[in-house]
Enzyme design. Structure first.
Site, PDB file in Angstrom:
ATOM      1  N   MET A  25      -1.334   8.592  -1.321  1.00  0.00           N
ATOM      2  CA  MET A  25      -1.977   7.716  -2.306  1.00  0.00           C
ATOM      3  C   MET A  25      -1.278   7.908  -3.649  1.00  0.00           C
ATOM      4  O   MET A  25      -1.882   8.374  -4.625  1.00  0.00           O
ATOM      5  CB  MET A  25      -3.469   8.057  -2.410  1.00  0.00           C
ATOM      6  CG  MET A  25      -4.259   7.884  -1.125  1.00  0.00           C
ATOM      7  SD  MET A  25      -4.463   6.130  -0.654  1.00  0.00           S
ATOM      8  CE  MET A  25      -3.182   5.947   0.563  1.00  0.00           C
ATOM      9  N   HIS A  26       0.024   7.533  -3.670  1.00  0.00           N
ATOM     10  CA  HIS A  26       0.825   7.794  -4.869  1.00  0.00           C
ATOM     11  C   HIS A  26       0.189   7.193  -6.139  1.00  0.00           C
ATOM     12  O   HIS A  26      -0.214   7.915  -7.049  1.00  0.00           O
ATOM     13  CB  HIS A  26       2.222   7.178  -4.718  1.00  0.00           C
ATOM     14  CG  HIS A  26       3.014   7.669  -3.550  1.00  0.00           C
ATOM     15  ND1 HIS A  26       3.462   8.961  -3.444  1.00  0.00           N
ATOM     16  CD2 HIS A  26       3.462   7.032  -2.439  1.00  0.00           C
ATOM     17  CE1 HIS A  26       4.154   9.101  -2.330  1.00  0.00           C
ATOM     18  NE2 HIS A  26       4.169   7.953  -1.699  1.00  0.00           N
ATOM     19  N   ASP A  27       0.172   5.867  -6.178  1.00  0.00           N
ATOM     20  CA  ASP A  27      -0.216   5.191  -7.426  1.00  0.00           C
ATOM     21  C   ASP A  27      -1.660   5.453  -7.853  1.00  0.00           C
ATOM     22  O   ASP A  27      -1.934   5.635  -9.048  1.00  0.00           O
ATOM     23  CB  ASP A  27       0.038   3.683  -7.298  1.00  0.00           C
ATOM     24  CG  ASP A  27       1.527   3.377  -7.177  1.00  0.00           C
ATOM     25  OD1 ASP A  27       2.345   4.227  -7.569  1.00  0.00           O
ATOM     26  OD2 ASP A  27       1.867   2.288  -6.691  1.00  0.00           O
ATOM     27  N   THR A  48       1.386  13.727  -5.525  1.00  0.00           N
ATOM     28  CA  THR A  48       0.832  12.587  -4.768  1.00  0.00           C
ATOM     29  C   THR A  48       0.895  12.822  -3.262  1.00  0.00           C
ATOM     30  O   THR A  48       0.058  12.318  -2.520  1.00  0.00           O
ATOM     31  CB  THR A  48       1.539  11.257  -5.117  1.00  0.00           C
ATOM     32  OG1 THR A  48       2.917  11.316  -4.714  1.00  0.00           O
ATOM     33  CG2 THR A  48       1.470  10.953  -6.602  1.00  0.00           C
TER      34      THR A  48
END
Ligand code: BDR
Ligand code: CA
Length: 306
Positions: free
Chosen positions: A239-241, A190
């Site tokens: 933009m992890h999720d 991520t």
């Protein structure tokens, strides 16, 4: 068409995951469950209800667990702001109401659609652990569990732990050792998808040329998130999720290695660390290690133009 349940704790980047999924033509979100994580569950639930109402996303929103299995609750308002989702302005009067209990909803949906439902978990893994304990047969009936959490490299809340796993390591341990087919989108991958200055400029220009409410909400949230991320770690926001949603939309964006993941629940300095053991024949965790960030942002751009 990929069908999914999104278990989340909105959360700035959780909100982007919702916006991305809402614009996807090849996904069907069966329900959203809000769990405690970035903020207390009353706030994450409210944020999920407000956001989905505002973008007219036709999806039921359920309530998940309010506290970790064992450990004392930690939240991340330092990064996400008071209430867990600072930045965008939403209408004061919300009509949409919570649709009920997220644990039962998830179990019932998976069990009545064997092999069909992806469980996407982008907050602490409390709900998923409770689900596995209550109905262990979900493991054989879920299509995949896609998790934003963990890291084979370093952490982001401690030098060794990533926030979602650190917030409930005992739950994470139950999930990673469950035998389900798991895709772990941890910091390894991520952090390769960062909203840098150029990427952000692109979205602002697109908004000037053809405005949408979804993109406006994205920009307002990211203004806030950028400032806290840069203050906290001198890095642009990752933009992890949304990486979990992006994987379902187009798996070719990511590459994986196979690992057998253990979660440290005792270590004085390593509490919440995900340890990637070399794979054995029973390993079922695919750990994301490479992302094509250009493709990701093209996909997000399309979703936000909806
Ligand atoms: C994760 O922690 C949360 O703060 C984010 O929403 C994301 O799910 C990143 O470590
Ligand atoms: Ca999250």
């Amino acid at each position: 068409m990929e069908r999914l349940i999104l278990d989340c704790d909105p959360g700035q980047d959780d909100a982007v995951a919702i916006l991305l999924a809402n614009g996807a033509t090849n996904l069907k979100v069966e329900g959203i469950v809000a769990v405690a994580g970035n903020a207390v569950v009353e706030d994450t639930l409210e944020n999920a209800l407000k956001l989905t109402e505002e973008i007219k996303m036709d999806v039921p929103v359920y309530r998940g667990c309010s506290s970790p299995l064992i450990r004392k609750q930690v939240i991340a308002e330092k990064i996400h702001g008071k209430g867990g989702y600072a930045g965008p302005t939403f209408t004061q009067q919300r009509i949409k109401q919570c649709a009920g209990d997220g644990i039962d909803f998830t179990i019932d949906t998976i069990m009545s659609n064997p092999g069909e439902i992806n469980l996407v978990a982008i907050g602490p893994l409390t709900d998923i652990a409770v689900i596995i304990k209550k109905e262990p047969r979900v493991i054989d009936n879920v299509k995949r569990i896609i998790i934003m959490g963990g890291s084979l490299i370093e952490g982001n809340i401690t030098p060794t732990a990533e926030f979602n796993v650190y917030a409930d390591p005992e739950a994470a341990r139950i999930v990673f050792s469950s035998g389900a087919e798991i895709y772990m989108m941890g910091l390894d991958v991520t952090k390769q998808v960062q909203l840098g200055k150029d990427e952000f400029k692109r979205f602002k220009e697109e908004q000037k040329n053809s405005p949408t409410r979804a993109r406006e909400i994205f920009i307002d949230g990211m203004e806030y998130y950028t400032s806290t991320c840069v203050d906290a770690n001198h890095e642009y926001p990752a933009m992890h999720d949304p990486c979990c949603i992006a994987y379902l939309m187009d798996p070719s964006i990511f590459s994986f290695v196979e690992r057998d993941i253990d979660v440290e629940t005792k270590g004085e300095f390593t509490y919440g660390m995900t340890v990637g053991n070399w794979p054995d024949k029973n390993s079922k965790t695919h750990v994301g290690i490479k992302a094509d960030s250009d493709k990701f942002f093209d996909m997000l751009s399309k979703s936000l133009s909806k």
